[in-house]
Enzyme design. Structure first.
Site, PDB file in Angstrom:
ATOM      1  N   TYR A  59       0.856  -1.184   0.000  1.00 29.98           N
ATOM      2  CA  TYR A  59       0.000   0.000   0.000  1.00 29.98           C
ATOM      3  C   TYR A  59       0.893   1.235   0.000  1.00 29.98           C
ATOM      4  O   TYR A  59       1.417   1.644   1.030  1.00 29.98           O
ATOM      5  CB  TYR A  59      -0.934   0.019   1.211  1.00 29.98           C
ATOM      6  CG  TYR A  59      -1.893  -1.137   1.305  1.00 29.98           C
ATOM      7  CD1 TYR A  59      -2.191  -1.928   0.202  1.00 29.98           C
ATOM      8  CD2 TYR A  59      -2.512  -1.454   2.514  1.00 29.98           C
ATOM      9  CE1 TYR A  59      -3.081  -2.993   0.304  1.00 29.98           C
ATOM     10  CE2 TYR A  59      -3.398  -2.507   2.620  1.00 29.98           C
ATOM     11  CZ  TYR A  59      -3.673  -3.272   1.519  1.00 29.98           C
ATOM     12  OH  TYR A  59      -4.547  -4.337   1.623  1.00 29.98           O
ATOM     13  N   HIS A 126       0.294 -11.970   1.153  1.00 27.04           N
ATOM     14  CA  HIS A 126      -0.746 -11.170   0.513  1.00 27.04           C
ATOM     15  C   HIS A 126      -1.420 -11.901  -0.646  1.00 27.04           C
ATOM     16  O   HIS A 126      -2.643 -11.841  -0.811  1.00 27.04           O
ATOM     17  CB  HIS A 126      -0.137  -9.852   0.023  1.00 27.04           C
ATOM     18  CG  HIS A 126      -1.103  -8.729  -0.069  1.00 27.04           C
ATOM     19  ND1 HIS A 126      -0.734  -7.416   0.061  1.00 27.04           N
ATOM     20  CD2 HIS A 126      -2.440  -8.696  -0.279  1.00 27.04           C
ATOM     21  CE1 HIS A 126      -1.795  -6.637  -0.067  1.00 27.04           C
ATOM     22  NE2 HIS A 126      -2.836  -7.393  -0.278  1.00 27.04           N
ATOM     23  N   SER A 205     -13.022  -5.852   1.885  1.00 32.33           N
ATOM     24  CA  SER A 205     -14.122  -5.322   1.055  1.00 32.33           C
ATOM     25  C   SER A 205     -15.475  -5.798   1.567  1.00 32.33           C
ATOM     26  O   SER A 205     -16.320  -6.258   0.797  1.00 32.33           O
ATOM     27  CB  SER A 205     -13.945  -5.717  -0.410  1.00 32.33           C
ATOM     28  OG  SER A 205     -12.814  -5.117  -0.983  1.00 32.33           O
ATOM     29  N   LEU A 207     -17.945  -4.203   2.427  1.00 31.20           N
ATOM     30  CA  LEU A 207     -19.038  -3.343   1.960  1.00 31.20           C
ATOM     31  C   LEU A 207     -19.103  -3.304   0.432  1.00 31.20           C
ATOM     32  O   LEU A 207     -19.637  -2.366  -0.153  1.00 31.20           O
ATOM     33  CB  LEU A 207     -18.874  -1.928   2.532  1.00 31.20           C
ATOM     34  CG  LEU A 207     -18.916  -1.859   4.060  1.00 31.20           C
ATOM     35  CD1 LEU A 207     -18.634  -0.447   4.541  1.00 31.20           C
ATOM     36  CD2 LEU A 207     -20.268  -2.341   4.582  1.00 31.20           C
ATOM     37  N   GLY A 208     -18.537  -4.345  -0.202  1.00 30.90           N
ATOM     38  CA  GLY A 208     -18.637  -4.413  -1.662  1.00 30.90           C
ATOM     39  C   GLY A 208     -18.006  -3.218  -2.348  1.00 30.90           C
ATOM     40  O   GLY A 208     -18.566  -2.669  -3.289  1.00 30.90           O
ATOM     41  N   ARG A 209     -16.827  -2.813  -1.862  1.00 35.34           N
ATOM     42  CA  ARG A 209     -16.122  -1.649  -2.408  1.00 35.34           C
ATOM     43  C   ARG A 209     -17.018  -0.401  -2.422  1.00 35.34           C
ATOM     44  O   ARG A 209     -17.012   0.386  -3.354  1.00 35.34           O
ATOM     45  CB  ARG A 209     -15.581  -1.961  -3.812  1.00 35.34           C
ATOM     46  CG  ARG A 209     -14.632  -3.136  -3.800  1.00 35.34           C
ATOM     47  CD  ARG A 209     -13.989  -3.404  -5.152  1.00 35.34           C
ATOM     48  NE  ARG A 209     -13.175  -4.603  -5.055  1.00 35.34           N
ATOM     49  CZ  ARG A 209     -13.609  -5.844  -5.254  1.00 35.34           C
ATOM     50  NH1 ARG A 209     -14.858  -6.039  -5.610  1.00 35.34           N
ATOM     51  NH2 ARG A 209     -12.816  -6.876  -5.125  1.00 35.34           N
ATOM     52  N   GLY A 210     -17.805  -0.300  -1.359  1.00 41.07           N
ATOM     53  CA  GLY A 210     -18.665   0.867  -1.183  1.00 41.07           C
ATOM     54  C   GLY A 210     -20.071   0.699  -1.698  1.00 41.07           C
ATOM     55  O   GLY A 210     -20.964   1.483  -1.352  1.00 41.07           O
ATOM     56  N   PHE A 211     -20.302  -0.323  -2.515  1.00 39.93           N
ATOM     57  CA  PHE A 211     -21.615  -0.496  -3.141  1.00 39.93           C
ATOM     58  C   PHE A 211     -22.710  -0.726  -2.105  1.00 39.93           C
ATOM     59  O   PHE A 211     -23.830  -0.194  -2.233  1.00 39.93           O
ATOM     60  CB  PHE A 211     -21.556  -1.683  -4.116  1.00 39.93           C
ATOM     61  CG  PHE A 211     -22.632  -1.677  -5.162  1.00 39.93           C
ATOM     62  CD1 PHE A 211     -22.408  -1.084  -6.395  1.00 39.93           C
ATOM     63  CD2 PHE A 211     -23.868  -2.257  -4.928  1.00 39.93           C
ATOM     64  CE1 PHE A 211     -23.398  -1.071  -7.364  1.00 39.93           C
ATOM     65  CE2 PHE A 211     -24.856  -2.251  -5.891  1.00 39.93           C
ATOM     66  CZ  PHE A 211     -24.624  -1.658  -7.121  1.00 39.93           C
TER      67      PHE A 211
END
Length: 330
Positions: A59, A126, A205, A207-211
């Protein structure tokens, strides 16, 4: 905050903090990050009783670990710091995998220095390196445990056979892989295996990459350089279909007087007490909202409604493009 165990011994907060959206990723990954606000978010996380913090060498590279190291300086006690290795970072234009024993050690030494700690609590591979037997990689990781530089070992996005072979070489405390209402393929084989082997499961993820937050109602809500515009599930042909599950999530949220994100996280927490999601935040507001999910209890009717609208395999589109998919479940 409530607490759970990863594996037999590693106690962590029931929700961890994914630090990836913070320094080093770039505005195309979930928008611009403000360093001062990121540090304030990390401060607030510790105040809320969050003990589990997730970062990675890649990152940035490196900058994310440096930021977390700055935030935890002088208050290391009780915190569980997880970081990840497994990439060849010598060519920043074309980053490849490298889980050779030499790279395992190099990465560990670098992460310790950047984080400003003496021991990494949870050290993940990773991505699986198909060119290095997992026994060699985990053997090198186990040497670091013997030396006191690492406490527990983890894998990320590994396949079932790899997990079994790794665990025979040295106990694996946690597997980190994508898991959420819109990505449930892990339930078929990997999740039961983790439960059988007493390996904690850490969904990224969640939250579904924010979805699943319900905040994105159109592709027009995303900036022109947002990488999610290239995400198959955010594509024009799949977006509206996938929005149907969000409508149900939002309805349940309304019934509970909470946010859609809290419902999505509460659903994950309800899947087993060995599951510890790590929603990413770079702002205090989203952090506080997500962490309140530990106090949301979904009813049987809620769980049934979510099962109907978001069954395993029910999301339109693959979770990654072809190149990324080639790196998972190895």
């Amino acid at each position: 905050m409530k607490y759970r165990k990863l594996g037999a011994e590693l106690e962590v907060s029931a929700l961890g903090l994914g630090c990836m959206p913070m320094a080093g990723i770039g505005k195309g990954m979930y928008g611009e990050a403000n360093t001062a606000e990121c540090l304030a978010t990390l401060d607030r996380a510790i105040e809320l009783g969050i003990t589990f913090f997730d970062t990675a060498e890649v990152y940035g590279p490196y900058r994310n670990e440096e930021l977390l190291g700055q935030a935890i300086k002088g208050r290391r006690d009780r915190l569980v710091i997880a970081t990840k290795f497994g990439f060849d970072l010598t060519n920043p234009v074309k980053i490849g995998v490298d889980s050779s024993p030499a790279n395992v050690r190099r990465a560990c030494e670098g992460s310790l220095q950047r984080l400003g700690i003496d021991t990494i609590d949870l050290f993940y591979q990773h991505r699986v390196d198909p060119n290095v037997p997992i026994e060699e990689t985990v053997g090198a990781m186990a040497n670091l445990v013997t030396e006191g530089k690492v406490r527990y070992l983890g894998l990320s996005e590994a396949g079932a056979d790899t997990i079994k072979r790794a665990n025979r070489t040295h106990p694996i405390a946690a597997l980190q892989s994508e898991y959420s209402l819109w990505e449930r393929s892990i339930e078929e084989e990997i999740l039961p295996l983790c439960q059988d082997l007493n390996i904690g499961f850490v969904p990224y993820s969640p939250l579904g990459r924010g979805f699943l937050t319900g905040q994105i109602t159109s592709r027009d809500d995303l900036a022109d350089d947002d990488y999610r515009l290239r995400d198959p599930r955010y594509s024009e042909e799949n977006f509206d279909q996938n929005l149907k599950m969000v409508d149900v999530v939002k309805e349940i949220a309304s019934n509970h007087g909470c946010s859609a994100a809290q419902v999505a996280l509460a659903w994950l927490l309800a899947q087993g007490d060995f599951i510890v999601p790590i929603p990413g935040s770079k702002r205090r507001a989203t952090l506080e909202d997500s962490m309140a999910a530990v106090d949301v209890t979904l009813t049987d009717d809620d769980l049934d409604a979510l099962e109907k609208v978001a069954p395993m395999g029910g999301t339109a589109g693959p979770r990654y493009g072809e190149a990324m998919m080639s790196m998972v479940r190895l």
